[in-house]
Design an enzyme around this catalytic site. Structure first.
Site, PDB file in Angstrom:
ATOM      1  N   CYS A  68      12.013  81.730  26.164  1.00  0.00           N
ATOM      2  CA  CYS A  68      11.210  80.765  26.922  1.00  0.00           C
ATOM      3  C   CYS A  68      11.144  81.248  28.498  1.00  0.00           C
ATOM      4  O   CYS A  68      12.159  81.428  28.954  1.00  0.00           O
ATOM      5  CB  CYS A  68      12.027  79.304  26.779  1.00  0.00           C
ATOM      6  SG  CYS A  68      11.268  78.119  27.740  1.00  0.00           S
TER       7      CYS A  68
ATOM      8  N   CYS B 240      13.216  78.682  30.674  1.00  0.00           N
ATOM      9  CA  CYS B 240      14.545  78.288  30.714  1.00  0.00           C
ATOM     10  C   CYS B 240      15.295  79.650  30.183  1.00  0.00           C
ATOM     11  O   CYS B 240      16.744  79.711  30.147  1.00  0.00           O
ATOM     12  CB  CYS B 240      15.012  77.249  29.956  1.00  0.00           C
ATOM     13  SG  CYS B 240      14.809  77.036  28.128  1.00  0.00           S
TER      14      CYS B 240
ATOM     15  N   CYS C 164      10.245  74.411  22.978  1.00  0.00           N
ATOM     16  CA  CYS C 164      11.536  74.753  23.492  1.00  0.00           C
ATOM     17  C   CYS C 164      12.870  73.715  23.115  1.00  0.00           C
ATOM     18  O   CYS C 164      12.603  72.952  23.685  1.00  0.00           O
ATOM     19  CB  CYS C 164      11.704  75.376  24.766  1.00  0.00           C
ATOM     20  SG  CYS C 164      13.313  76.200  25.129  1.00  0.00           S
TER      21      CYS C 164
ATOM     22  N   CYS D 252      14.772  73.001  26.551  1.00  0.00           N
ATOM     23  CA  CYS D 252      13.909  72.687  27.932  1.00  0.00           C
ATOM     24  C   CYS D 252      12.838  71.720  27.688  1.00  0.00           C
ATOM     25  O   CYS D 252      12.151  71.037  28.288  1.00  0.00           O
ATOM     26  CB  CYS D 252      13.670  73.443  28.820  1.00  0.00           C
ATOM     27  SG  CYS D 252      12.210  74.657  28.560  1.00  0.00           S
TER      28      CYS D 252
ATOM     29  N   CYS E 152       2.254  80.008  16.105  1.00  0.00           N
ATOM     30  CA  CYS E 152       0.969  80.710  16.812  1.00  0.00           C
ATOM     31  C   CYS E 152       1.522  80.002  18.353  1.00  0.00           C
ATOM     32  O   CYS E 152       1.296  78.794  18.749  1.00  0.00           O
ATOM     33  CB  CYS E 152      -0.327  79.761  16.662  1.00  0.00           C
ATOM     34  SG  CYS E 152      -1.633  80.371  17.558  1.00  0.00           S
TER      35      CYS E 152
END
Length: 161
Positions: free
Chosen positions: A76, A79, A124, A127, A148
Site C-alpha cells: 500500500c 501505509c 487496504c 489503513c 483490478c
C-alpha cells in the site's frame, strides 16, 4: 394520554434512526493506521490521495506497475501494508495491474455503487485506502478472480536475492 402516545411515538422514531447502517460505514471503521484527511494530504501525493482516500480511478495504462514481472511484493502506497505478490499478477489487458489473489489479511472488501450498479471494492486492510475492485473474470485455472488495482495506490518492493 395523547401526550404519552406522542412521546412514545417520537421516542421510537428517534431510537430507530440510529441503525447499524451508520455503524458499518467505511468512514466509521477503525484501522490500525488512521489519519485525518489533512494528515493524509501531507503524506500522499495529490494523485495518491485522490485514489486512496477519495476512491477515484487512475487512467488505464498509466501505471509503471503494469509491466513489472520481477519477483517482489506490492505494498500500500499509504501505509506499506503488503497486498499482492508478483507471482499472482497476470496480464488482463484492462490497463491496471491485475492479480488473481491478495496476500492473506492484506486487503479487505466492501462494495460501492458509484457507477449505478454494485461492485466489490478492495481496500487496504491496514489503513482503509481504496485500491480498486475485484471481478469474477480472472484466470479460471487459478481463482477465477481479477483484482483490478490502481497502480498509484501501490509501491513495489523487489525480492532480495
Amino acid at each position: 394520554m395523547k401526550k404519552f402516545l406522542l412521546f412514545t411515538f417520537l421516542s421510537t422514531v428517534l431510537i430507530s434512526c440510529n441503525g447499524n447502517a451508520q455503524k458499518n460505514s467505511k468512514e466509521t471503521e477503525e484501522y490500525e493506521v488512521s489519519k485525518t484527511e489533512e494528515e493524509w494530504k501531507e503524506v500522499l501525493t495529490p494523485a495518491e490521495f485522490a485514489v486512496l482516500r477519495k476512491a477515484e480511478t487512475e487512467r488505464p495504462f498509466s501505471s509503471e506497475l503494469n509491466d513489472i514481472k520481477e519477483p517482489g511484493t506490492f505494498v500500500c502506497a499509504a501505509c506499506g501494508n503488503e497486498l499482492y505478490k508478483t507471482k499472482h499478477k497476470f496480464k488482463s489487458g484492462t490497463g491496471w495491474p491485475s492479480f488473481d489473489r491478495a496476500i492473506e489479511g492484506g486487503v479487505a472488501y466492501g462494495s460501492d455503487s458509484k457507477l449505478g450498479y454494485q461492485r466489490d471494492e478492495v481496500h487496504c486492510a491496514r489503513c482503509g485506502g481504496h485500491l480498486g475492485h475485484v471481478f469474477n473474470d480472472g484466470p479460471s485455472e487459478t481463482t477465477g478472480k481479477r483484482h483490478c488495482i490502481n497502480g498509484i495506490a501501490m509501491d513495489f518492493i523487489p525480492e532480495k536475492e
